[in-house]
Design an enzyme around this catalytic site. Structure first.
Site: not given
Lengths: 421, 429
Positions: B67, B70-71, B142
């Site tokens: 994840h 991905e950012h 997040e």
């Protein structure tokens, strides 16, 4: 795509003919004036109608019929728009053209709709008390559930405080107390009034003809009770000082919501300028809020703004560490100041317009998007096609954006935090 | 390109596997305004133990790397990739699941330019110690946002109970602690292993010219050099533990208690992909039969006040991982758990009638056709299924083969309450 506006049986019918989808989608809207005294009853009514008819006397029987109709979807509820309160009944079913040979569902879906609207399950001339009690409990649970979505809850609290005494602060489903007090008899009276006093409007999207639609409506639906209610309402409120509110809850992340008056409403001449301004400020990932509050300052995961054209309001919202709330608030206000001072490039302006035009074209790739597009056109009281809408975006100038930004007036700030005030 | 036409759905899919291993699927929808493109790697949060490209030993990476990666892909040496898409009027995004990471955009103009951006930004990583550090603040927020989301937490905790030994039980984003250990070097090792074109799939759907798009993709890929395609060595965890009905209770500031029942499906290994898709559909039918809104059970659960509109269930049957989740908000969590247990213990699967199965076929067929209105649904589901060797467009055909016996079989896996676990969230007070 072809848009047809027709009047059938005193009902305004918006038919959007398109072969884009494998379905026929329909929204049936019963509309009346938004009134605190009736919202809860009107909010409960669609759910009671959905839970049983004379022919399909239980919720299970209704669902079985929907399954049999090739999984037709059927959603009900209420929504508010400006000074209007709408009870909606939404259907979507597979277009007969995509069913196995010889199978059809559209006419059956209309028959089913007629059954739900005009032949509810009744006991002793009114709604079944047990059904009403059950649906009251479910609606109350739904209202309570807002508390669990901390962003939605914070937005709701801001609206309540900011709009105290104004229509936009009325909750579409009313309060828990209002719902608790409803009796089957009152609800039945509300039902009678829906049939006789409401404006009826129908949106349809799919590969079907006006002739088909006319036949289906004349066969299965009754004439509407009223002709037209106006949705626009302007706030007369004079804001003398900015309200600062905060609430403590055991949350990991704080939520910060800023509410501004835009003094610009749907259909106003400078409404498109306001929308462009919102795009430059906080509508996109190229906007000032995203770039400066998230990417540069690493303060948050989301920071955005949105406008409500019916209420004349702009909201800015973010989620942060508790001790970063005032830094973030300052930084967010600086972004508004920057737009007011014209500190944005022509490139920013162009990117925002491109994104907005892209949004409209993409919205028209969904059936519900098509309905909301034509609803907007009708609310604005214009007779535009898509091209004219795109032109309205293009026509916005830098000066108009600055003017829209300078019309903004801070009204209320709401903070949800674990820290006691 | 290879052309496949699906008669009942009236859809045509064009397929090609490029020399570098990239799978390309094109699905024209000329009636639409937009084009939607996804560029996905068969890599997600569960891939935390593997042999990095051109190395020989297994390594374990911190939770949340996929994840985080991905950012960080959205930063290029020239700056912020979102800005580049905005210049061409497109909106871009990405998401990471347990087994797939997807980068996407949609646009109504400048398709080739946007496609080029998509292919290039995902194939040109740019990680520095500084930009990795800076991202930790954003991802930290997040993670905190999800911390406050009771529905997410109950889901996460239930999976953790069902899979104490499999990484599917770990939160996709990791924790603030685990991501603090991520460096630019970790990201590059994961990137080079899993972002090889041979492990990726490009799906383009919407309003475009097949020839031009296909030609552009080939040309773009030919310009770039990649290592020879290699089989990726992932450590395959087998988690056969039984949750044995254990219960986990959490406190959060919620309006009403939440409860979730997790049911582990132990029979998920070595199944042929087509059979797996069929099993998945049979599971859906079986759950609809037992708990669907058209069932007697559902009406009774509502009438007795143990569920409300928040009640729902879903199931996942992937290779190595299978589970059903059932949840509701309720003032009576104990009564809810007992009611569900009772329904299952007293259920006689021979009471399933053929006409009911036929009704479910009509329902599921119709819902599937309706969902094909969404180009996002098609691209995302097609990709997910393709990575597992299945074809989403065969669903209707497979659905038609389902019989009462398949539901009985699904129920057989489902009923053993040794494979059940419970999670509760209540507010403090």
């Amino acid at each position: 795509m072809k848009y047809n506006k027709m009047t059938i049986n005193q009902t305004t019918v918006h038919l959007i003919q398109t072969n884009k989808f494998k379905t026929v989608a329909m929204q049936v809207r019963f509309q009346n004036k938004l009134d605190q005294a009736t919202v809860a009853q009107r909010g409960l009514l669609p759910f009671v109608l959905r839970s049983g008819t004379a022919k399909y006397p239980s919720s299970a029987a209704i669902q079985q019929q929907l399954e049999y109709l090739y999984g037709a979807s059927f959603h009900v509820g209420v929504e508010k728009k400006g000074s209007l309160h709408t009870q909606y009944f939404n259907f979507s079913c597979v277009n007969d053209k995509f069913l196995p040979a010889g199978q059809t569902v559209l006419a059956d879906v209309f028959a089913f709709l007629g059954e739900v609207l005009y032949a509810p399950k009744l006991t002793k001339g009114s709604f079944d008390p047990q059904v009403v009690e059950q649906e009251k409990r479910l609606l109350i649970d739904k209202i309570r559930g807002i508390y669990d979505d901390k962003l939605q809850y914070s937005l709701m609290r801001l609206v309540e405080e900011m709009g105290a005494g104004e229509p936009f602060a009325i909750r579409a489903y009313g309060t828990i107390e209002d719902v608790s007090a409803i009796t089957p008899e009152q609800l039945y009276a509300t039902y009678q009034s829906m049939l006789t006093q409401d404006e009826l409007e129908i949106y349809l999207v799919g590969d079907i003809t006006p002739e088909q639609v006319e036949t289906l409506i004349l066969t299965h639906l009754q004439a509407a009770g009223a002709e037209h209610y106006e949705s626009r309402s302007r706030s007369e409120k004079v804001i003398t000082e900015v309200k600062h509110l905060s609430e403590a809850q055991a949350v990991t992340q704080a939520k910060l919501i800023l509410g501004y008056r835009t003094h610009t409403y749907f259909g106003d001449e400078n409404f498109f300028a306001l929308r462009v301004m919102n795009g430059i400020l906080g509508g996109y990932t190229h906007s000032k809020l995203f770039l400066n509050v998230r990417e540069k300052a690493s303060l948050c995961y989301f920071a955005a703004s949105r406008i409500d054209g019916n209420a004349g309001i702009m909201y800015l919202y973010s989620g942060l560490d508790h001790d970063k709330v005032s830094d973030a608030e300052k930084l967010i206000i600086e972004q508004i100041d920057a737009v007011q001072a014209g500190q944005f490039s022509d490139h920013d302006l162009e990117m925002t317009k491109l994104a907005m035009k892209n949004d409209v074209l993409e919205i028209l790739d969904s059936a519900t998007g098509m309905m909301s597009f034509y609803a907007s056109i009708n609310d604005m009281g214009v007779d535009w096609n898509v091209e004219q809408w795109l032109q309205a975006i293009d026509a916005v100038t830098r000066e108009q954006v600055i003017t829209a930004a300078n019309a903004l007036q801070a009204d209320t700030t709401f903070v949800l935090t674990s820290q006691e005030a | 390109m290879e052309k496949r036409y699906y008669e009942t759905l009236k859809e045509t899919v064009y397929y090609q596997k490029l020399a570098n291993g990239l799978q390309v699927y094109l699905l024209p929808k000329p009636e639409y305004n937009k084009t939607f493109a996804t560029f996905s790697t068969h890599y997600g949060s569960v891939d935390n133990q593997f042999i990095p490209l051109e190395e020989t030993e297994f390594i374990t990476v911190p939770d949340g790397v996929a994840h985080f990666l991905e950012h960080k892909m959205f930063e290029s040496p020239k700056g912020d990739v979102f800005q580049d898409f905005a210049k061409y009027g497109a909106s871009a995004n990405a998401f990471t699941s347990h087994d797939v990471t997807t980068y996407l955009f949609s646009c109504t103009n400048n398709l080739i330019e946007n496609l080029e951006l998509l292919l290039d930004f995902v194939q040109e990583p740019y990680f520095t110690p500084e930009n990795v550090e800076k991202e930790k603040g954003i991802i930290g927020q997040e993670i905190n946002m999800y911390e406050d989301n009771a529905d997410w937490r109950i889901y996460q905790q239930t999976l953790a109970q069902l899979y104490p030994e499999h990484p599917v039980g770990i939160d996709i984003a990791g924790t603030i602690e685990t991501i603090s250990g991520i460096t630019d070097e970790t990201l590059y090792r994961c990137y080079h292993t899993f972002y090889h074109p041979n492990n990726m799939l490009l799906f383009v759907i919407g309003n475009f010219d097949i020839e031009a798009v296909s030609h552009f993709i080939q040309h773009n890929q030919q310009q770039k050099t990649f290592a020879e395609p290699q089989q990726i060595e992932r450590f395959e965890v087998q988690d056969k533990t039984q949750p044995l009905g254990k219960k986990l209770a959490l406190t959060m500031d919620v309006s009403m208690p939440k409860v979730m029942i997790g049911i582990k499906n132990q029979d998920v290994d070595g199944i042929h992909p087509r059979q797996q898709l069929k099993n998945e559909l049979a599971y859906d039918f079986m759950l609809d039969f037992l708990f669907g809104s058209s069932s007697k059970n559902y009406d009774q659960l509502l009438a007795s006040g143990v569920i409300n509109d928040s009640f729902g269930y879903s199931q996942t049957n992937d290779p190595g991982v299978g589970y059903t989740l059932m949840s509701t908000d309720t003032e009576q969590p104990e009564a809810f758990m007992e009611a569900i247990q009772k329904i299952v213990t007293t259920f006689d699967p021979t009471s399933i009638e053929a006409p009911t199965v036929e009704r479910f076929k009509r329902k599921n067929m119709g819902q599937f056709i309706r969902s094909l209105n969404s180009v996002e649904f098609i691209a995302n589901q097609f990709t997910r299924y393709a990575f597992n060797g299945m074809n989403i467009f065969e669903v209707i055909e497979i659905m038609d083969e389902i019989t009462k016996e398949d539901l009985v079989q699904a129920f057989d896996n489902f009923k053993n309450q040794d494979n059940w676990a419970y999670t509760l969230i209540t507010s403090a007070e």
